[in-house]
Structure formats: structure tokens, C-alpha cells
Design a protein around this motif. Sequence first.
Motif, PDB file in Angstrom:
ATOM      1  N   MET A   1       0.827  -1.200   0.000  1.00  0.00           N
ATOM      2  CA  MET A   1       0.000   0.000   0.000  1.00  0.00           C
ATOM      3  C   MET A   1       0.865   1.255   0.000  1.00  0.00           C
ATOM      4  O   MET A   1       0.556   2.242  -0.665  1.00  0.00           O
ATOM      5  CB  MET A   1      -0.934   0.005   1.211  1.00  0.00           C
ATOM      6  N   VAL A   2       1.974   1.247   0.759  1.00  0.00           N
ATOM      7  CA  VAL A   2       2.845   2.417   0.850  1.00  0.00           C
ATOM      8  C   VAL A   2       3.475   2.715  -0.509  1.00  0.00           C
ATOM      9  O   VAL A   2       3.553   3.874  -0.937  1.00  0.00           O
ATOM     10  CB  VAL A   2       3.912   2.196   1.928  1.00  0.00           C
ATOM     11  N   LEU A   3       3.935   1.668  -1.215  1.00  0.00           N
ATOM     12  CA  LEU A   3       4.535   1.879  -2.529  1.00  0.00           C
ATOM     13  C   LEU A   3       3.512   2.412  -3.525  1.00  0.00           C
ATOM     14  O   LEU A   3       3.828   3.283  -4.354  1.00  0.00           O
ATOM     15  CB  LEU A   3       5.129   0.567  -3.040  1.00  0.00           C
ATOM     16  N   SER A   4       2.297   1.908  -3.473  1.00  0.00           N
ATOM     17  CA  SER A   4       1.255   2.397  -4.383  1.00  0.00           C
ATOM     18  C   SER A   4       0.954   3.870  -4.124  1.00  0.00           C
ATOM     19  O   SER A   4       0.805   4.659  -5.070  1.00  0.00           O
ATOM     20  CB  SER A   4      -0.013   1.560  -4.224  1.00  0.00           C
ATOM     21  N   CYS A   5       0.890   4.241  -2.855  1.00  0.00           N
ATOM     22  CA  CYS A   5       0.673   5.655  -2.521  1.00  0.00           C
ATOM     23  C   CYS A   5       1.847   6.516  -2.958  1.00  0.00           C
ATOM     24  O   CYS A   5       1.673   7.667  -3.382  1.00  0.00           O
ATOM     25  CB  CYS A   5       0.434   5.795  -1.021  1.00  0.00           C
ATOM     26  N   ALA A   6       3.070   5.962  -2.880  1.00  0.00           N
ATOM     27  CA  ALA A   6       4.241   6.704  -3.339  1.00  0.00           C
ATOM     28  C   ALA A   6       4.187   6.954  -4.840  1.00  0.00           C
ATOM     29  O   ALA A   6       4.537   8.043  -5.316  1.00  0.00           O
ATOM     30  CB  ALA A   6       5.507   5.940  -2.972  1.00  0.00           C
ATOM     31  N   LEU A   7       3.742   5.949  -5.596  1.00  0.00           N
ATOM     32  CA  LEU A   7       3.601   6.135  -7.045  1.00  0.00           C
ATOM     33  C   LEU A   7       2.586   7.226  -7.364  1.00  0.00           C
ATOM     34  O   LEU A   7       2.795   8.048  -8.268  1.00  0.00           O
ATOM     35  CB  LEU A   7       3.172   4.820  -7.692  1.00  0.00           C
ATOM     36  N   TYR A   8       1.505   7.227  -6.632  1.00  0.00           N
ATOM     37  CA  TYR A   8       0.485   8.263  -6.827  1.00  0.00           C
ATOM     38  C   TYR A   8       1.052   9.643  -6.501  1.00  0.00           C
ATOM     39  O   TYR A   8       0.844  10.617  -7.243  1.00  0.00           O
ATOM     40  CB  TYR A   8      -0.720   7.938  -5.950  1.00  0.00           C
ATOM     41  N   GLY A   9       1.794   9.738  -5.396  1.00  0.00           N
ATOM     42  CA  GLY A   9       2.383  11.023  -5.019  1.00  0.00           C
ATOM     43  C   GLY A   9       3.423  11.504  -6.018  1.00  0.00           C
ATOM     44  O   GLY A   9       3.500  12.706  -6.320  1.00  0.00           O
ATOM     45  N   ILE A  10       4.252  10.590  -6.538  1.00  0.00           N
ATOM     46  CA  ILE A  10       5.269  10.976  -7.521  1.00  0.00           C
ATOM     47  C   ILE A  10       4.624  11.539  -8.778  1.00  0.00           C
ATOM     48  O   ILE A  10       5.058  12.573  -9.312  1.00  0.00           O
ATOM     49  CB  ILE A  10       6.163   9.761  -7.856  1.00  0.00           C
TER      50      ILE A  10
END
Length: 339
Positions: free
Chosen positions: A1-10
Amino acid sequence: MVLSCALYGIYAFVLIEYDESFPLFAKALQSDGGLAFDTKHIGLALSAAAAGLLVFSLWGVPQLIARWGLLFCYRWFGCVGMVPVLLGTPTLLTWLNDSPGPALWAGIMVLLYLKCFVSLCGFTSSILLVNNSVPSERLGRANGLGQTCASGARGSGPAIAGMLWSATIHRSFPFHHGITFLFQSAVILGGVGVSFLLPSVCNRPFDQQQHGSDGDGSQGGEASARDEGEGDPVVSNSSGNILVGAGHDVLLQVAGRHGARSVTSPQEQHEAAAQEKADAAAESNNSETAEHGETEALVMPSPGLRRRSPRVARRAVPELAGRSVAALDLSTSSDDASV
């Protein structure tokens, strides 16, 4: 979940930086490498490009995601596809600006429409990746974290883009305003690297990820290879009995009692189904034979009825097991009584 949110933020960070940098580039003087547009021309360009969002959101992007999957669309369409837009803005448009006219506006529209298309691929894929990373009861928490990351990116992006633009606007090549767009390209390519840390099962909803993993592709052509492992479980035990679509408890019982083995290939499944039909037909024949034998046992012959010798009866028994309907040839004398 954290990596997916990071992709969204990037992705949100890069898109908000570009939305901040393009009007600055279009407003800048030609001596500073800009287009020297006024607010009317800038608004006209952005408004014309916005019409593409509606078209691409209905046709194009949904079909691509269904065909190639979320991770593929995020990496190659959303991120890599955004690099030509970021690098083409300070280079191609500056070159076309030397002879202003239809060519310049054609270049602007091509870049802005391409930006609308790839940004839809990137944003849609990243949001769906966030949703696929958690079970349904935790969607609210996951989306909240994703929006927090995106909000932080949208808050810091314009500030960083503005500082880079101010620091490089009056400098000469290679440290001129193109550094701003080059920085954005580096960040979005970093998002491609982060996306490879996600497992390929994120292409599918979380509740469906327990059925097996898929390839980098997704839900279309590459999804066919992913779905080969799905379907009803098929097992066969040491006695040759086939269980198609058996539940978990049945599989455990067969594995524990009869030494079950899994049948995974399509050819073995086809053979297992054929064997199941043959066994069912044999059982039906045996049951009919047993019922006929019971009927014959209940028949009481008349006093004039001649019975077979035990030797003949023993020879008839094996023949009855191989036929669907068994018949005993009971020869009667001329004065036999009907039963």
C-alpha cells in the motif's frame, strides 16, 4: 500500500510541476527562451487541450488499461510517455518559435494532447493500484493515505518548480530554464523504478489476488497467461477416481486417504473429465446389472422350469459384469409355466 501511494504522489508531483512550469515558459520572453505569449494565448492553449481529457477518458485509456494492465500502463504510458512532453516543451517549442505561425500552435497542441493522454494513463493506473493493494474493508484508509501523499506533492511541487525556474531563467545553456523540465523527467523516471518494486498481482483487485499471480501484463493479452492456473481444482486418486471441481475439504480427504495428485495441464484435465464420464458409465452398468441380478433371484421358477448347472452359472457371471443389460437364457420345456 505504501509503494502504491508513493507512485500516486510521484505522479501528482510531476504533473503539478509541469502545470506550473508551462505557463511560465509560455509567458517568458523570447530572449529568455520562452514563447512570449500573453494570457489570452496561454488560456486558449490550455482550454483547447482540456477537451482531450473528456475524449481520452472515454475512449483509449480504459481500453489500454484493460488490455495491458495497471503496472504496464503506469510505467510505459504514464511515466515514460510523459518524458517526450517534458523534454519537448523547452526544445521543440523553442525551435518552432523562431518561425511563429501554424507550426508553433500545432506543436503546442500535439504536446498538450499527449500530456492529457499520458497523464490519464498515469493517474488512473496509480489510483487503481492503491485500491488493489488493500482489502475492501481498508479502502478508506488506503485512499486517505494516497490523497495525503498527493496533497503533499501538489503543495511542494509548485514551490520547487518556481524556485528552479527563477534560478535558471537568466542562465545560458545547459543551465537555463530547461533544467526545470529535466528535473521533472528525472523524478518521473524514478517513479518507473519504484513501480518495479510492486508485485504483479497488484494488477488485479485484492480479493482476486489469492487465485494466483499474473505476469507484468495485466488484464488483457498477458492476463490470459495469468488465468491459466485458475479454475476448478481437479484431482485423481490412486484408485483412478477423478474429482472435478472438488472443494477444499474433499481434496484434503482424497489427499489423506488415497494419495491424490493434482491435474493442472489442460490435456490432463480433459483426460480426467473423459475418465470421469467412463467411470460414471461403468458404475451405471454395474448398478443395472446388480438390479437385474436381484430381480432374477426373486423369480421363483415353476416346477417344470429347468435350472442351469452350477458350472454354467459360474461361466455366466463374468459375462454379466461386462454388459449394460444382462440376460439369462433360461431354456424351458414345452410345459413351462409363465412367471
